[in-house]
Design an enzyme around this catalytic site. Structure first.
Site, PDB file in Angstrom:
ATOM      1  N   ARG A  46      69.883  44.078  22.863  1.00 46.58           N
ATOM      2  CA  ARG A  46      71.412  43.963  22.649  1.00 46.58           C
ATOM      3  C   ARG A  46      71.709  43.792  21.110  1.00 46.58           C
ATOM      4  NH1 ARG A  46      73.269  39.175  23.334  1.00 46.58           N
ATOM      5  NH2 ARG A  46      71.966  38.538  24.882  1.00 46.58           N
ATOM      6  N   TYR A  99      97.305  55.724  20.777  1.00 49.50           N
ATOM      7  CA  TYR A  99      96.494  55.633  21.963  1.00 49.50           C
ATOM      8  C   TYR A  99      96.812  54.821  23.194  1.00 49.50           C
ATOM      9  CZ  TYR A  99      92.648  56.650  25.173  1.00 49.50           C
ATOM     10  OH  TYR A  99      92.028  57.064  26.533  1.00 49.50           O
ATOM     11  N   ASP A 169      92.827  55.082  13.851  1.00 50.19           N
ATOM     12  CA  ASP A 169      91.950  55.639  14.809  1.00 50.19           C
ATOM     13  C   ASP A 169      92.030  57.273  14.365  1.00 50.19           C
ATOM     14  OD1 ASP A 169      91.284  56.603  17.235  1.00 50.19           O
ATOM     15  OD2 ASP A 169      92.376  55.417  18.379  1.00 50.19           O
ATOM     16  N   LYS A 194      85.008  62.216  22.152  1.00 51.31           N
ATOM     17  CA  LYS A 194      85.960  63.476  21.968  1.00 51.31           C
ATOM     18  C   LYS A 194      85.375  64.443  21.081  1.00 51.31           C
ATOM     19  CE  LYS A 194      88.613  60.805  24.437  1.00 51.31           C
ATOM     20  NZ  LYS A 194      89.414  60.003  23.731  1.00 51.31           N
TER      21      LYS A 194
HETATM   22  C1  LIG Z   1      89.942  58.621  23.978  1.00 44.85           C
HETATM   23  C2  LIG Z   1      90.421  57.697  23.009  1.00 44.85           C
HETATM   24  C3  LIG Z   1      90.287  56.460  22.802  1.00 44.85           C
HETATM   25  C4  LIG Z   1      89.493  55.579  23.683  1.00 44.85           C
HETATM   26  O1  LIG Z   1      88.006  55.961  23.719  1.00 44.85           O
HETATM   27  P1  LIG Z   1      87.055  56.168  25.043  1.00 44.85           P
HETATM   28  O2  LIG Z   1      85.886  56.537  24.546  1.00 44.85           O
HETATM   29  O3  LIG Z   1      87.566  56.946  26.065  1.00 44.85           O
HETATM   30  O4  LIG Z   1      86.969  54.846  25.450  1.00 44.85           O
HETATM   31  C5  LIG Z   1      90.749  55.713  21.659  1.00 44.85           C
HETATM   32  N1  LIG Z   1      91.580  56.497  20.754  1.00 44.85           N
HETATM   33  C6  LIG Z   1      91.927  57.674  21.042  1.00 44.85           C
HETATM   34  C7  LIG Z   1      92.882  58.449  19.835  1.00 44.85           C
HETATM   35  C8  LIG Z   1      91.415  58.347  22.094  1.00 44.85           C
HETATM   36  O5  LIG Z   1      91.869  59.782  22.176  1.00 44.85           O
END
Ligand SMILES: *Cc1c(COP(=O)(O)O)cnc(C)c1O
Length: 370
Positions: A46, A99, A169, A194
């Site tokens: 961990r 988001y 982000d 993504k």
């Molecule tokens: C998908 C996404 C997240 C969250 O990510 P996960 O991997 O689904 O937990 C945060 N910010 C943006 C801009 C996203 O597209």
């Protein structure tokens, strides 16, 4: 070295006769550990894992930071980010089009703890007016799914002038499309689910930092809260990272071609793509982004037209994600949460052939019209 070269080499071990280029994942709970724990780099699964270490080194190099902490998801990274910087009485300034789930966590769990939250739109650098007394400025540029951009360098400077930290982000552009740390942000956060990994086969997130001390807090959060990724996911991510430059170049080329095509269709309104020279985001985007990413948004007249269009696209996969090799789209209003019309479509342009995509979109739009 150029990014296209670095991304292929990033995080790989030294050349070693007979060894694999990128050794497989290390699956470990406890590690062998006798006597003084200080004598071992790895204590318990961990705390750390060599597969994470390699991926974190790769991302740190590409982000231009000092350290990276990888998490089990983008949302685990969001929680760590908010949890390590904010306490009761602190003020968070956040983009109102950030988001959706990040806004939910801020406005739910963290507001309940006593964090004050001020939302303002990404467009027009509107957060700048609300920075007095702020502890953390939360940016997302381009925002998702509305695709507005803000001037990261300008806002970071204004935030630092009042003693606030700045996180971007950076999920939509990825670390090869935009480098927030080099534009002045303290944290670059990403959902690596993504475009960073791009194969739609894992969930992962990271935060990169310029300041080691901030990185230590984020790492301690992961260790104590247990928001750790599985070694298999991290290894797959590292393997996929090597093709990021190839993929993002194709995404951007295809997305621009598709956006230019959509601009010729009279039934398409509200078209947004930061790489289109007449898009309102273009002047800032062209200064701070290297690639404009895979995501386009547009509107059709209503829900039924949008659904008929999506159903009739043969090359497009209906899914709620973006940045994968496969072209994906969804009618965003089916979720609620974002301020979008019933016919609003978020389209993530994949790495297929652009002519094939445009032919498919043409026939699907024609069917939606008839
Ligand atoms: C998908 C996404 C997240 C969250 O990510 P996960 O991997 O689904 O937990 C945060 N910010 C943006 C801009 C996203 O597209």
């Amino acid at each position: 070295m150029k990014a296209a070269t670095r991304v292929i080499k990033a995080g790989l071990p030294e050349k070693n006769q007979g060894a694999a280029f990128l050794a497989g994942p290390t699956f470990a709970g406890p590690y062998h550990l006798s006597g003084d724990p200080a004598s071992s780099a790895y204590l318990y699964g961990r705390y750390h894992n060599p597969t994470w270490t390699a991926y974190e080194q790769a991302i740190t190099e590409l982000e231009g930071g000092a350290a990276t902490i990888v998490y089990s998801s983008g949302m685990a990274a969001v929680a760590a980010m908010l949890g390590t910087t904010l306490k009761a009485g602190d003020k968070l300034v956040m983009s109102s089009d950030a988001y959706y789930t990040a806004r939910l966590v801020a406005n739910g769990f963290f507001a309940t703890l006593g964090v004050e939250i001020q939302f303002a739109p990404t467009a027009g650098n509107a957060q700048k007016e609300h920075l007095v007394g702020a502890k953390l400025l939360w940016l997302e540029s381009p925002s998702n799914p509305s695709l507005d951009v803000c001037d990261i360098a300008l806002l970071a400077e204004a935030a630092h002038a009042v003693g606030a930290l700045v996180v971007v982000d950076n999920t939509t552009p990825s670390c090869l499309g935009q480098q927030p740390l080099l534009l002045g942000a303290d944290f670059s956060l990403s959902s690596d689910t993504k475009v960073t990994t791009g194969h739609s086969d894992l969930i992962l997130g990271h935060v990169s930092v310029k300041d080691e001390a901030l990185g230590d807090k984020l790492r301690t959060w992961r260790t104590q809260m247990g928001s750790i990724p599985g070694p298999m996911e991290v290894w797959l991510a590292h393997r996929s990272l090597a093709t990021l430059d190839l993929r993002i170049e194709r995404h951007a080329k295809n997305a621009l071609a598709v956006a230019e095509f959509l601009a010729t269709r009279p039934e398409v309104t509200g078209l947004r793509y930061p790489g289109l020279p007449h898009d309102p985001a273009y002047p800032i985007a062209s200064r701070q982004m290297k690639f404009y990413g895979p995501v386009i948004s547009f509107e059709l007249a209503n829900q039924s037209m949008a659904e008929t269009f999506l159903k009739n696209c043969e090359l497009l996969i209906e899914a709620t994600s973006f940045g994968g090799l496969h072209t994906m789209a969804e009618r965003r209003a089916r979720w609620g949460g974002d301020k979008v019309s019933e016919g609003f479509i978020r389209l993530s342009v994949g790495c297929e052939d652009a002519e094939d995509l445009i032919a498919d979109l043409t026939q699907a739009l024609d069917k939606a019209l008839s």
